[in-house]
Design an enzyme around this catalytic site. Structure first.
Site, PDB file in Angstrom:
ATOM      1  N   GLN A 119      18.230   9.422   1.516  1.00  0.00           N
ATOM      2  CA  GLN A 119      17.337  10.304   1.278  1.00  0.00           C
ATOM      3  C   GLN A 119      16.886  11.437   2.281  1.00  0.00           C
ATOM      4  OE1 GLN A 119      15.358   5.792   0.773  1.00  0.00           O
ATOM      5  NE2 GLN A 119      13.664   7.320   1.172  1.00  0.00           N
ATOM      6  N   ARG A 158       8.866   1.595   0.688  1.00  0.00           N
ATOM      7  CA  ARG A 158       7.648   2.563   0.099  1.00  0.00           C
ATOM      8  C   ARG A 158       6.384   2.523   1.409  1.00  0.00           C
ATOM      9  NH1 ARG A 158       6.739   2.419  -6.128  1.00  0.00           N
ATOM     10  NH2 ARG A 158       5.669   4.422  -6.385  1.00  0.00           N
ATOM     11  N   CYS A 159       6.594   2.439   2.588  1.00  0.00           N
ATOM     12  CA  CYS A 159       5.609   2.224   3.484  1.00  0.00           C
ATOM     13  C   CYS A 159       5.953   3.357   4.611  1.00  0.00           C
ATOM     14  CB  CYS A 159       5.990   1.028   4.285  1.00  0.00           C
ATOM     15  SG  CYS A 159       5.274   0.845   5.892  1.00  0.00           S
ATOM     16  N   GLU A 163       3.308   6.110  -2.155  1.00  0.00           N
ATOM     17  CA  GLU A 163       3.158   4.839  -1.625  1.00  0.00           C
ATOM     18  C   GLU A 163       1.578   4.211  -1.754  1.00  0.00           C
ATOM     19  OE1 GLU A 163       6.493   5.721   1.950  1.00  0.00           O
ATOM     20  OE2 GLU A 163       4.262   6.139   2.009  1.00  0.00           O
TER      21      GLU A 163
END
Lengths: 291, 796
Positions: free
Chosen positions: B223, B370-371, B740
């Site tokens: 990513q 996703r935090c 998120e």
């Protein structure tokens, strides 16, 4: 998926398949739907030398009722065919209740009932259903066919009594003694999850008397559990709050659950009790409505 | 007079434009790492530890070397001779690449085999004999802190216990004083279980070292390709310009693909040693048991309350289970990430947080899934504490929130932990949510149902969270500041290519970035190609995670577009033969202020940049922009869930889910809605079924997708979405992060709903996931249910 090396054969006849199994000398596995076997190969928990794929053998994908009410399910009959079967829906309530709860829709498209029985997973749903219905498995080997009662077919967790050169070709459900009723309930954490607890109840009734009753439990022991006493407690009696409670208690006692990440032993036993009660209550409600 | 462009029609801001990347994904034409095949490519497999804590007596790879087709076997010892047995983590710790002294978690990398095909590599892994001496195992912070606990990190000098850090933030004295004068203190203890991002595509890499050019190309599931280039340069001691990282199509990331994993490093070394391309593709179990997880934090929380419902102060202590190595991929200066963003939407004068991190015998690499940097835990803790406090005071949970919200006219607002929030309409969002769910009516239904023995519950979660790191003052990774970048090249026909330093993994950048350019320049979105992920062509950026793309890279896209427009204005003035001051802009076109129908389109300006530029002007129409945001963005969300609990089994069904999101200006509303639905699905999963736990021996329960449950379409409830728009005051187009929000804010709404159904039983908490057996236990035995490892078994 990178399994260990194996030889692959796809015979077109049962005779050829049996010969191959004989050659395999215990190191061969039959591949039908593959929904349990393929993951085992992937994880290398199973490493057979030979895979005998029976999917090219014609005439094994049936499920039908005989004139006398006996039901037969061929070795290549998929869960999805049972799920969509109109004859199952009208004549085999316990199986009809279980079919849509088997694994998930994707697995149901490939997996087979007979394959599930052979795999003998204590969390397998069909073994409980066939046990509750008093069914048997027909095995074909070099010496011909033999019928093995389901209660004797499974010899332990993931173990069956088939000889190394035998194939389970069909499952047979005997004709009901009167009106067939029953159901299957399963507690799962998600669609496609193995059962935390599954309960199969199959009863035949004549008038308001129970003529035959079978109760079997999924996921609460080292193998499928037949709660024979619970079933017996209903035979010759009407379904009442009292008889239902007695059967539910006996079924809960028959369970041998273990505490694990799916829940405590106590909880699982309680669910057995709740599910037996719910299925039988539903049977009486349906009967009341029909009357 | 020419017709003004319709921005929605050209795919600009606010257009629910279909995702352009779906054209190839839906046709099966995506190009993922595993799709790439290079001539002469070899395959790598990793041998992982079956034990959670054990000393390695010996590793015998001789039988593996004997298998035909095996080219190389890497062990920890061999790595050590090249100083590569250990690597630095993004959190200033070290992590074993291949184990030398000990294994410290189940699934740890012990050896690698490189062979002609993956079957041979796997066979060879099985042929390696490792002699382990088992050691006592630690699977939770309590065990880690216990007297006489085995020392996990005996490799580190000066490490005499299992504590990673002990950290605090806030005003202790002020908080203590506020608690002393409180009418009531509401406390709550709970565990946010370990979960895993589980992208559909696991991690993998193809390292291709070319001796003739000395260039290393790595195709990799990352990513953050530029950060990886910096890290590889550091670890492998290769010059930065000789490293090219390519992150092709990614099958999801969710934070799992930010860290540097041993597999990447081993494949690079193998390629350098063998001078052939080496492919490593992780399997699902390998991904679940060894790569970046999320959460695993314990809370002791207290709220100081006044009887009228006002929160006077908040006190939190958290214990985080980091696993065997502190390899959190979190770019803040704060040890526990942004845990102290908790309670940002409430007007609370005092707050104090203490946070401890612990080593355990579990996989390393928290903060994924996703935090944004522990914000998920912060908001879950916050909203569970808020509900417990409302119940303790006997105040309606919606009213209690409203009483304590930061008011619309209080911005900018300094939170008790020191963050600055800049905008929001919290009360309005709550109202929209309550209206949509039919709050008053549901409360009546609930009372009615209770009389008939049915248990209904309603849960609310409201929160604002910090998204979009940095600014560069407070956020960096290994010293590299958290800005981002965009580079825009407009061709002579007015078509364009845009490259950014972000990296899409499913967010739809190829669609939305073009929409921002379209909004700024009036070039139809379909005329703009977006490219990301190749460090040789993309401008330097920090990648995509923490919902930072739109706040940072998206802002850079707007800013570079404006630079292009500024040059195009000069070209327009030249073409229109007027001075620049007399040129006006409308979408897609410059015109003469005094004669509106005298104008030139942006496409005509582009042509002029290559064919008819004024004297002295540099030809071409391209530029770049690096954007360092002045602050984080603070979206707000209100999630409301209603449930029915079956008291006989503990099974609960979701009746309704209402989501109200205020993420500022929406670039592509359809993509935003997809993000929110995905997040709510994850929230439902965490609340109901999903966790990775461990038994007392450190065996991972949840190492495959039969045990680690991902929700499917069959059980996932439907979602009703609403929006409120409060533009971000400092973002060029007013957007805030959103990726998120629902994952962060959602879980508490589901859990609060079940807890609401159990109200009156005295149960304060059931740990996620709220499996039926836990709910049944709480309901019948009337006590809290902990989900902390080790799992209960008959043997324990």
């Amino acid at each position: 998926m990178y399994p260990s090396r194996f030889r692959y054969e796809a015979p077109q006849s049962l005779d050829h398949a049996i010969n191959l199994l004989h050659e395999g000398a215990g190191e061969a596995k039959v591949l039908a739907g593959g929904q349990s076997l393929i993951p085992l190969l992937k994880l290398r928990f199973a490493a057979p030398e030979l895979l005998v794929d029976i999917n090219n053998i014609s005439g094994l994908d049936y499920h039908r009722f005989e004139a006398d009410g006996t039901m037969r399910v061929g070795a290549l009959c998929r869960h999805a065919a049972l799920e969509r079967s109109s004859i199952l829906a009208s004549r085999a309530p316990t199986m009809a209740a279980a079919a849509p709860l088997i694994a998930d829709p994707i697995v149901r498209n490939r997996g087979t009932l007979v394959g599930s029985l052979c795999h003998a997973d204590p969390q397998g749903d069909w073994a409980s259903v066939v046990t509750a219905l008093g069914g048997h498995v027909v095995a074909l080997g070099p010496d011909g066919r033999r019928a093995i009662p389901i209660t004797e077919f499974v010899s332990g967790p993931f173990q069956n009594v088939l000889a190394i050169d035998e194939i389970a070709v069909e499952a047979v459900i005997p004709a009901p003694k009167g009106n067939a009723a029953g159901g299957y309930l399963k507690l799962e954490r998600r669609v496609g999850d193995f059962a935390t607890v599954g309960v199969a109840v199959a009863i035949d009734t004549s008038g308001n008397q129970v003529t035959r009753a079978g109760i079997a439990l999924t996921g609460v022991g080292g193998t499928t559990i037949e709660a024979a006493g619970a079933g017996q407690a209903l035979v010759g009696r009407p379904l009442t709050a009292d008889t239902i409670e007695r059967a539910a208690n006996l079924a809960a006692e028959a369970a041998k659950p273990r505490t694990d990440h799916r829940g405590s032993a106590e909880y699982k036993r309680h669910i057995v009790h709740t599910f037996v009660t719910r299925i039988l209550n539903r049977v009486t409600e349906t009967a009341d409505k029909a009357a | 007079m020419s017709q003004a462009l319709d921005e929605i029609k050209i795919g600009g801001l606010g257009a629910s434009r279909k995702r352009v990347e779906d054209n190839r994904f839906l046709r099966g034409k995506g190009n993922y790492v595993d799709d790439i095949v290079l001539p002469g490519m070899l395959h790598m497999e990793i041998l992982r530890s079956p034990l959670a804590h054990a000393r390695i007596r010996s590793v015998d790879a001789s039988k593996a070397w004997d298998i035909p087709g095996v080219r190389l076997v890497l062990t920890g010892e061999m790595m050590a001779t090249r100083n590569l047995a250990w690597m630095p983590t993004l959190s200033y710790d070290t992590q074993a690449v291949l184990a030398t002294d000990k294994v410290r978690f189940q699934g740890q990398e012990v050896a690698c085999v490189i062979a002609d095909d993956p079957y041979i590599a796997k066979d060879a892994c099985e042929a390696i004999v490792v002699d382990y001496e088992p050691l006592p195992v630690i699977v939770n912070p309590t065990q880690a802190m216990a007297e006489g606990a085995p020392l996990i990190r005996d490799d580190k000098e000066n490490q005499h216990d299992n504590v990673v850090y002990d950290w605090e933030v806030g005003d202790k004295a002020g908080t203590d004083a506020a608690f002393a004068r409180a009418d009531r203190v509401s406390s709550l203890e709970l565990h946010y279980p370990r979960s895993h991002p589980s992208p559909l595509e696991c991690c993998g890499s193809i390292a291709d070292f070319d001796r003739s050019t000395s260039k290393l190309t790595v195709y990799m599931t990352t990513q953050a390709p530029h950060i990886i280039r910096a890290a590889v340069s550091m670890v492998a001691e290769l010059p930065e310009h000789m490293i090219r990282i390519v992150s092709p199509d990614l099958g999801g990331g969710f934070g799992n693909k930010v860290p540097v994993y041993p597999g990447y490093v081993a494949s690079i070394l193998a390629s350098i040693l063998l001078e052939r391309p080496v492919k490593w593709i992780e399997d699902k179990s390998g991904n679940l048991i060894s790569t970046g997880f999320g959460r695993d934090v314990y809370l002791q929380g207290e709220l100081a309350l006044r009887n009228d419902g006002k929160i006077l102060a908040v006190r939190m202590h958290t214990d985080a289970d980091h696993g065997a190595f502190f390899s959190d991929a979190q770019p803040s200066k704060f040890k526990i990430g942004l845990m102290h963003s908790a309670f940002a939407c409430y007007d609370i004068p005092y707050a104090h947080l203490t946070a401890r991190g612990m080593y355990t015998n579990k996989a390393p690499g928290g903060v994924a899934y996703r935090c944004s940097l522990r914000v998920t835990e912060a908001m879950y803790f916050q909203e569970r504490m808020v509900q417990a406090a409302a119940d303790d005071l006997g105040i309606d949970q919606a009213e209690f929130r409203r009483l304590n919200f930061v008011r619309d006219d209080d911005f900018p607002h300094r939170t008790p932990f020191g963050f600055l929030t800049d905008s929001g309409q919290y009360g309005k969002c709550l109202d929209v949510g309550l209206q949509a769910v039919g709050y008053e009516n549901f409360l009546k239904q609930k009372e009615e149902a209770k009389k008939r023995g049915r248990l209904l519950g309603i849960g609310i979660s409201t929160m604002t969270e910090p998204l979009g790191a940095g600014n560069s003052r407070e956020y960096d990774i290994l010293g590299i500041k958290m800005f981002d970048s965009a580079e825009l090249r407009v061709h002579m026909s007015g078509k364009a290519i845009l490259r950014t330093g972000a990296k899409t993994q499913g967010q739809g950048h190829e669609t939305t970035w073009a929409q921002i350019v379209s909004h700024e320049l009036g070039i139809p979105a379909e005329d703009i190609v977006v490219e990301e992920g190749d460090t040789d062509t993309a401008p330097f950026g920090m990648g995509t995670y923490a919902s930072r793309s739109t706040p940072v890279a998206g802002a850079a896209v707007a800013m570079v577009s404006r630079k292009i427009r500024a040059k195009a204005r000069k070209l327009a003035a030249h073409l229109l033969e007027v001075s620049e001051e007399d040129v006006e802009w409308e979408l897609g076109r410059f015109y003469v202020r005094s004669a509106r129908d005298r104008g030139v389109t942006i496409q005509e300006c582009a042509m002029a940049a290559y064919s008819n530029m004024p004297d002295g002007m540099e030809p071409g129409l391209e530029n770049n922009a690096y954007y360092d945001p002045p602050n984080l963005t603070w979206p707000f969300a209100c999630y409301i869930v209603t449930v029915e609990v079956d008291p006989q089994t503990g099974v609960w069904d979701v009746l309704n889910v209402v989501a109200v999101d205020d993420c500022g200006v929406r670039i592509n509303p359809m993509i935003v809605e997809g993000q929110i639905m995905g997040g709510l699905t994850e929230a439902y999963a965490m609340a109901s079924m999903q966790f990775i736990t461990f038994d007392a021996e450190g065996n991972c329960v949840g190492s495959n997708y039969m045990d680690y449950l991902l929700p499917t379409a069959w059980e996932t409830p439907g979602f009703e979405l609403h929006e409120v728009v409060t533009p971000c005051p400092h973002h060029p187009i007013g957007a805030k992060g959103v990726g998120e929000c629902a994952t962060v804010g959602g879980p508490a709404a589901f859990v609060n709903a079940v807890m609401d159904a159990l109200k009156g039983t005295g149960v304060r908490n059931i740990d996620m996931p709220l499996l039926a057996d836990r709910v049944y236990e709480a309901l019948t035995l009337r006590h809290d249910v902990s989900g902390a490892p080790p799992v209960k078994t008959d043997d324990a």
